[in-house]
Scaffold this active site. Structure first.
Site, PDB file in Angstrom:
ATOM      1  N   LYS A   1      10.482  -4.804   4.149  1.00  0.00           N
ATOM      2  CA  LYS A   1       9.270  -5.453   3.659  1.00  0.00           C
ATOM      3  C   LYS A   1       9.604  -6.569   2.675  1.00  0.00           C
ATOM      4  O   LYS A   1      10.384  -6.384   1.748  1.00  0.00           O
ATOM      5  CB  LYS A   1       8.358  -4.426   2.970  1.00  0.00           C
ATOM      6  CG  LYS A   1       7.876  -3.324   3.905  1.00  0.00           C
ATOM      7  CD  LYS A   1       6.958  -2.356   3.209  1.00  0.00           C
ATOM      8  CE  LYS A   1       7.648  -1.623   2.077  1.00  0.00           C
ATOM      9  NZ  LYS A   1       6.834  -0.515   1.539  1.00  0.00           N
TER      10      LYS A   1
ATOM     11  N   THR B   1      -2.091  -4.693  -6.635  1.00  0.00           N
ATOM     12  CA  THR B   1      -1.200  -4.318  -5.541  1.00  0.00           C
ATOM     13  C   THR B   1      -0.732  -2.864  -5.637  1.00  0.00           C
ATOM     14  O   THR B   1       0.237  -2.483  -4.981  1.00  0.00           O
ATOM     15  CB  THR B   1       0.040  -5.232  -5.533  1.00  0.00           C
ATOM     16  OG1 THR B   1       0.697  -5.142  -6.819  1.00  0.00           O
ATOM     17  CG2 THR B   1      -0.341  -6.682  -5.273  1.00  0.00           C
TER      18      THR B   1
ATOM     19  N   GLY C   1      -0.132   0.617  -4.760  1.00  0.00           N
ATOM     20  CA  GLY C   1      -0.246   1.422  -3.547  1.00  0.00           C
ATOM     21  C   GLY C   1      -0.073   0.658  -2.250  1.00  0.00           C
ATOM     22  O   GLY C   1      -0.397   1.180  -1.181  1.00  0.00           O
TER      23      GLY C   1
ATOM     24  N   GLY D   1       2.691  -0.120  -0.596  1.00  0.00           N
ATOM     25  CA  GLY D   1       3.667   0.521   0.283  1.00  0.00           C
ATOM     26  C   GLY D   1       3.108   1.768   0.953  1.00  0.00           C
ATOM     27  O   GLY D   1       3.315   1.998   2.150  1.00  0.00           O
ATOM     28  N   CYS D   2       2.382   2.567   0.177  1.00  0.00           N
ATOM     29  CA  CYS D   2       1.737   3.767   0.724  1.00  0.00           C
ATOM     30  C   CYS D   2       0.748   3.381   1.822  1.00  0.00           C
ATOM     31  O   CYS D   2       0.671   4.011   2.881  1.00  0.00           O
ATOM     32  CB  CYS D   2       0.986   4.522  -0.372  1.00  0.00           C
ATOM     33  SG  CYS D   2       1.965   4.944  -1.818  1.00  0.00           S
TER      34      CYS D   2
END
Length: 270
Positions: free
Chosen positions: A178, A208, A210, A212-213
């Site tokens: 990512k 921003t 969370g 990645g979750c």
């Protein structure tokens, strides 16, 4: 009434008391992406948009009970794994996923929170790579996590490509490297035997918490609906962009995303 079916998807992750990351973000994301969400909690965290105050891990026995309860009754079509900060918990997850033959496993190797707080023990990183990566359909590290996993500095897109392929060869799982951390774009590179770039514009927002979750859960949801990995990543990335673009403004730090941007009426007047 006819029978209705939503693909069941399991998140194995930590709880975020402020609701922006962890299982709370996962469940919201899965609902918004049209699947039925279930959870096995690896840890309780006391946190908000400013940072993590404390972490209380589940016991291995209790985590095992949660996983048995889920797989014995509503077997998930896909599994997302997020924050797991202790070796015994990692080993329990690997044991249960192998025992039940779990498919479509997305591992988000959570090591550091958006706020900079460390979320995993040093010795647990090795256990994570040895036990869970080989079971994964795809792992979704950000650039700092890629550097930790590879022991190499990433200074260019070519570096990210090289490291992603190296990890793919070593652990036999696809790697979504990512972008977005400290860069001017939000380009992600997927290596699953061949390389694919997913291009995106970086959204100008501090909210921003969370991300990645949210992305990993959206990938799991789309895999559960029958899309292949590339399509699932593309659809998840589009969803994440929409959740960021509405720029939900809550908290005094890195605020959460608007996970329900596509179906919540946010016009409250006033």
């Amino acid at each position: 009434m006819g029978e209705r079916f939503l693909p069941p998807v399991l998140t194995i992750a930590g709880s975020d008391s402020s609701g922006g990351a962890g299982i709370q973000a996962d469940i919201k994301t899965m609902l918004a992406n049209g699947v039925y969400a279930m959870s096995a909690i690896t840890a309780l965290t006391a946190q908000n948009t400013l940072g993590v105050r404390s972490i209380l891990n589940s016991t291995p026995e209790f985590l095992a009970d949660q996983l048995d309860a889920i797989f014995e009754d509503i077997p998930p079509v896909a599994v997302k794994i997020g924050m797991v900060s202790a070796i015994p918990l990692i080993e329990v997850i690997a044991e249960k996923l192998k025992f039940y033959g779990a498919k479509n496993i997305v591992v988000d190797p959570v090591m550091v929170a958006t706020s900079g707080a460390k979320l995993i023990d040093d010795d647990a990183i090795d256990a994570l790579t040895k036990n869970l990566f080989p079971l994964a359909t795809v792992i979704t590290p950000n650039l700092p996590e890629l550097e930790i996993l590879s022991g190499e500095k990433i200074n260019s897109p070519e570096d990210a490509e090289k490291v992603a392929e190296k990890i793919f060869v070593k652990y036999k799982c696809a790697v979504l490297a990512k972008g977005g951390h400290g860069t001017n774009d939000a380009n992600d590179f997927l290596f699953d035997g061949t390389g694919t770039w997913f291009y995106g514009k970086k959204i100008d927002t501090e909210n921003t918490h969370g991300t990645g979750c949210t992305l990993s859960s959206a990938i799991a949801a789309n895999l559960a609906k029958g899309y292949d990995l590339k399509e699932s990543v593309g659809r998840a990335k589009s969803y994440l962009t929409g959740a960021l673009m509405t720029d939900l403004n809550l908290g005094r730090g890195n605020g959460p995303l608007n996970h329900g941007f596509n179906f919540i009426d946010t016009d409250f007047g006033g």
